[in-house]
Design an enzyme around this catalytic site. Structure first.
Site, PDB file in Angstrom:
ATOM      1  N   LYS A  75      91.987  89.333 -10.293  1.00  0.00           N
ATOM      2  CA  LYS A  75      91.431  90.223  -9.260  1.00  0.00           C
ATOM      3  C   LYS A  75      92.122  89.944  -7.926  1.00  0.00           C
ATOM      4  CE  LYS A  75      86.891  91.721  -7.496  1.00  0.00           C
ATOM      5  NZ  LYS A  75      85.433  91.480  -7.526  1.00  0.00           N
ATOM      6  N   SER A 150      82.624  95.474  -8.566  1.00  0.00           N
ATOM      7  CA  SER A 150      83.878  95.686  -7.886  1.00  0.00           C
ATOM      8  C   SER A 150      85.122  95.262  -8.678  1.00  0.00           C
ATOM      9  CB  SER A 150      83.867  94.921  -6.564  1.00  0.00           C
ATOM     10  OG  SER A 150      83.792  93.531  -6.791  1.00  0.00           O
ATOM     11  N   SER A 174      79.521  92.175  -9.980  1.00  0.00           N
ATOM     12  CA  SER A 174      80.874  92.735  -9.963  1.00  0.00           C
ATOM     13  C   SER A 174      81.759  92.360 -11.153  1.00  0.00           C
ATOM     14  CB  SER A 174      81.581  92.347  -8.668  1.00  0.00           C
ATOM     15  OG  SER A 174      81.077  93.106  -7.606  1.00  0.00           O
TER      16      SER A 174
END
Lengths: 483, 96
Positions: A75, A150, A174
């Protein structure tokens, strides 16, 4: 049952393939699929091939671990030395950290191969990944739908098999929510089990790094590789030194179902989760209903605490020390204001404003302090549940993936998609989302298994039961190696 | 009701700029968000009065590392991302 990572590791150790070849295969798949999926925002192929050569030497010498030579995705809020780490925000658009996050150090040391950085909501603030300054990633299960967020890019990369596994971060769901929306496995470890050093902070008392994988056994392997105490993160804690042993035996384990998690849940999704719960019962688990009243206020409590922490954490972006700086300004103060106004997207500004509001004089006691006390109340209620039960089972989200463009709508409605995941972060618990089926429209549904603090292996084992007994049929997606 | 003046004052605290048009666009949504946060007011905290460390762990002074200077990143590295000179961050002249 062996997961994808175990199979890849065996192929690498036996010489059936090399890390270099495997990395090249994944690069070819990324080049084919990523332009339409937008799962990766920064690609690191040149470095990946060099790292793969190093990993091949490690494999030849019989050193390293289960992840040696296997590529992965990261990420874009996890720092990588010399490689862009932007949080998908304009304000960090050209930021190259000068150190690696603790999890990256750990993966580097075992010869893992980084393919690239994945798309996400700006500063991890969102539930659709649509607040990314690079545009949203698309859900590989149905391109008309969002990935969730996210960590949407990480979930999409795994679901599309353009990464064997990925790391995400989870402040209020997330990792788990995008894993559920994309039909893959997402594991949020206990707060403190994995070092946050080098994770760009959103809500520091809630943030946690964890894996997104095809299978539960893959999640356990990655978790073992990244966990452990770190002097650079004083909230990190020592975890069991021994590798996680996945025990699919569920006879005698006590499972609680909290009524509040299932209120208003769509009938089709409820039936899928109840089907799995019945399997646990059939194999000897004891299932009971409980009430956790504080779950009803968990969502506003979460948004108050997360935004308060965010407004403080994001104070560091002043245009002086990192990334973007506004071009025209009259003095230093004007530069800071213009940089932040031009550099942060609307959702981030909204959350900074809410955080500033709840921390400001006159509102602190009514909002922030009260939210902290309600957090303690929820933790206390969770503690009581885990005095009597081993695990909680809940939906991962009250809805399946949204249609694209959703985050342009009502903010509060979007926040409500986090209602089942935020209590876990508030209480610092471990939880995994596993796919438990699909709706009639073909969208994946996720089921959450939650455990007591540092009962991560119990959570993983209970999830592994579903995989070992094929409880969810083909829905536990193993991934096609495409070699 | 949150006024435009209040939003502008908050923005000043947050080092953000909200012009009139942005204030107008933002005020309705912000009011909804504040009302949503205010849902906690319907809850009773009950007997809880202490805020513990997350994870329930007390952190003692002896748990902290010694306050000693250790080798760290060089100024050149830290300033490598932005406008800098001789290992110092540079901004436009502050003192006239």
């Amino acid at each position: 049952m062996k997961g994808l990572l175990t199979r890849l590791s065996a192929m690498l150790r036996s010489g059936e393939t090399s890390s270099y070849e495997l990395t090249k295969k994944y690069i070819a798949e990324i080049e084919k699929s990523n332009p339409s999926l937008n799962a990766y925002v920064h690609l690191t192929f040149e470095r990946a091939l060099k790292d793969a050569e190093t990993a091949d030497k490690m494999l030849k010498n019989g050193v390293g671990g289960a992840l040696t030579g296997i590529p992965y995705a990261l990420k874009d809020n996890i720092c990588t030395d010399g490689l862009l780490t932007t949080c998908c925000s304009r304000i960090l658009c050209d930021f190259k950290p000068y150190y690696n996050a603790a999890v990256v150090e750990k993966l580097n040391s075992v010869g893992a191969v980084l393919l690239g950085k994945t798309n996400m909501d700006e500063f991890a603030m969102g539930s659709t990944s649509e607040t990314s300054c690079y545009g949203a990633p698309l859900n590989p299960r149905n391109l008309s739908y969002v990935t969730g967020g996210s960590s949407g890019g990480s979930a999409a990369a795994v679901a599309a098999n353009i990464a064997p596994y990925a790391l995400g971060s989870d402040t209020g769901g997330s990792i788990r929510q995008p894993a559920a929306f994309c039909g893959v496995v997402g594991f949020k470890p206990t707060y403190g089990a994995v070092s946050r050093y080098g994770l760009i902070a959103y809500g520091s008392s809630l943030d946690q790094i964890g894996p997104i994988t095809h299978t539960v056994s893959d999640a356990a392997l990655v978790y073992d590789a990244i966990r452990g105490a770190d002097v650079r993160d004083m909230t990190s804690a020592a975890t069991d030194a021994a590798p996680t042993v996945l025990d699919p035996e569920v006879k005698g384990i006590k499972i609680a179902l909290a009524d509040e998690f299932f209120e208003g849940l769509d009938g089709e999704m409820k039936a899928l989760i109840e089907g799995v719960v019945k399997k646990y019962e059939a194999y000897g688990a004891e299932v009971s209903s409980v009430s956790i009243p504080s779950l009803k206020t968990a969502l506003p409590v979460y948004y108050i605490i997360a935004c308060a922490e965010a407004s403080s954490n994001l104070g560091r972006y002043d245009g002086i020390r990192y990334g973007f700086r506004a071009a025209d300004y009259s003095d230093v103060d004007d530069m800071v204001v213009r940089t932040r106004t031009q550099g942060f997207g609307k959702e981030v500004q909204k959350r900074i404003m809410l955080g500033t509001y709840v921390l400001s004089s006159g509102y602190f006691d009514a909002y922030y302090k009260k939210a902290c006390l309600l957090r303690e109340k929820l933790k206390g209620e969770m503690d009581k549940v885990f005095e009597k039960f081993d695990l909680l089972i809940a939906p991962t989200a009250p809805v399946t993936a949204f249609k694209r463009g959703y985050s342009g709508g009502n903010a509060i409605e979007t926040y409500h998609s986090d209602v089942c995941t935020v209590p876990v972060n508030i209480a610092g618990l471990p939880a995994i989302s596993i796919p438990c089926g699909k709706t009639k429209t073909g969208l994946p549904v996720g089921m959450q298994i939650i455990g007591d603090r540092f009962a991560d292996s119990a959570v993983l084992s209970a999830a592994y039961f579903c995989e070992a007994e094929s409880v969810c049929g083909e829905e536990i997606y193993e991934g096609d190696v495409r070699l | 009701m949150i006024t435009t003046e209040e939003i502008k004052a908050l923005a000043r605290l947050a080092k953000l700029q909200f012009d009139d048009a942005r204030c107008e666009e933002f005020s309705k949504e912000f009011e909804e968000i504040v009302a949503f946060a205010g849902e906690i007011n319907s809850s009773v905290v009950g007997g809880t009065s202490e805020i513990r460390e997350i994870g329930g762990r007390e952190i003692a002074l002896s748990d902290l590392r010694a306050d000693e200077v250790e080798p760290s990143l060089s100024a050149e590295k830290i300033t490598s991302n932005v406008e800098a000179e001789n290992g110092c961050f540079t901004v436009r002249r502050v003192v006239k």
